[in-house]
Scaffold this motif. Structure first.
Motif, PDB file in Angstrom:
ATOM      1  N   GLY A  14       2.693  -5.561  -3.175  1.00  0.00           N
ATOM      2  CA  GLY A  14       2.865  -4.307  -3.893  1.00  0.00           C
ATOM      3  C   GLY A  14       4.195  -4.142  -4.604  1.00  0.00           C
ATOM      4  N   THR A  15       5.108  -5.081  -4.410  1.00  0.00           N
ATOM      5  CA  THR A  15       6.408  -4.969  -5.071  1.00  0.00           C
ATOM      6  C   THR A  15       6.387  -5.686  -6.421  1.00  0.00           C
ATOM      7  OG1 THR A  15       7.301  -6.922  -3.959  1.00  0.00           O
ATOM      8  CG2 THR A  15       7.638  -4.777  -2.877  1.00  0.00           C
ATOM      9  N   PRO A  16       7.207  -5.202  -7.374  1.00  0.00           N
ATOM     10  CA  PRO A  16       7.179  -5.778  -8.721  1.00  0.00           C
ATOM     11  C   PRO A  16       7.774  -7.173  -8.789  1.00  0.00           C
ATOM     12  CG  PRO A  16       8.643  -3.855  -8.615  1.00  0.00           C
ATOM     13  CD  PRO A  16       8.070  -4.042  -7.265  1.00  0.00           C
TER      14      PRO A  16
ATOM     15  N   ARG B 207      -4.396  -6.432  -8.511  1.00  0.00           N
ATOM     16  CA  ARG B 207      -3.723  -5.452  -9.385  1.00  0.00           C
ATOM     17  C   ARG B 207      -3.544  -6.091 -10.761  1.00  0.00           C
ATOM     18  NH1 ARG B 207      -1.149  -5.749  -4.611  1.00  0.00           N
ATOM     19  NH2 ARG B 207      -1.133  -3.896  -3.307  1.00  0.00           N
TER      20      ARG B 207
ATOM     21  N   TYR C 229       4.321  -8.029 -13.094  1.00  0.00           N
ATOM     22  CA  TYR C 229       3.120  -7.630 -12.358  1.00  0.00           C
ATOM     23  C   TYR C 229       3.538  -7.231 -10.954  1.00  0.00           C
ATOM     24  CZ  TYR C 229       3.289 -12.237 -10.110  1.00  0.00           C
ATOM     25  OH  TYR C 229       3.687 -13.344  -9.396  1.00  0.00           O
ATOM     26  N   ASN C 230       2.635  -6.626 -10.217  1.00  0.00           N
ATOM     27  CA  ASN C 230       2.895  -6.283  -8.824  1.00  0.00           C
ATOM     28  C   ASN C 230       2.345  -7.381  -7.932  1.00  0.00           C
ATOM     29  OD1 ASN C 230       4.270  -3.780  -8.975  1.00  0.00           O
ATOM     30  ND2 ASN C 230       2.362  -2.829  -9.618  1.00  0.00           N
TER      31      ASN C 230
END
Length: 163
Positions: free
Chosen positions: A32-34, A65, A27-28
């Motif tokens: 915002g990074t994986p 997200r 998931y992010n």
């Protein structure tokens, strides 16, 4: 064209969904990074269920997200490797107490006599939890030893045989 349900109906995929102790959840994060994390889960026959603390970073990130990717895999060599890959959208629900799915998922990795103490400890720890439900929108089952390969490898093997 095969559907997610077709892929997940394979007997080996069903066994892995029911029995594997962990899945890898992609998931992010909130930044915002994986991320990819190993986590316990329960397969209820139609969806994956993960439970976590209301304050967990993954719950906050998935609320923003909800798109996820999941891998459940086994095998230690290329020829015995198997993988169930799932993509979907996480549905989050805050529930009072400890969801039964959390305890049922833990049963996969505990001796039966350990479950009551685990359940009591969880009841003391969690006033609420977040139940994360992931219904597969896309799925693939690979069994390399049995020849269930990714499409690009099947194509390469077919082309090699034609030569």
């Amino acid at each position: 064209m095969t559907t997610a349900a077709d892929e997940l109906d394979h007997p080996e995929a069903q066994r892995m969904l029911r029995e594997a102790p962990l899945l890898r959840l992609g998931y992010n994060g909130a930044d915002g990074t994986p991320r990819v994390i190993p986590i316990g889960y329960l397969w209820n026959g139609r969806a994956l269920v993960i439970c976590t603390a209301t304050t967990s970073p993954k719950a906050r990130a998935l609320a923003q997200r909800p798109q996820v990717a999941v891998s459940i895999d086994e095998g230690s060599t290329p020829m015995d490797s198997k993988a169930v890959l799932i993509r979907g959208t996480a549905l989050l629900e805050t529930v009072d107490g400890v969801p039964e799915e959390y305890i049922d998922g833990a049963r996969k990795v505990m001796a039966p006599e350990q479950v009551p103490a685990f359940e009591a400890a969880c009841a003391q720890l969690y006033e609420q939890m977040v139940r994360i439900t992931i219904t597969p929108a896309w799925a693939k089952f690979f069994d390399f030893g049995a020849g269930r390969l990714p499409g690009f490898l099947e194509q390469m093997a077919h082309e090699a045989q034609q030569r």
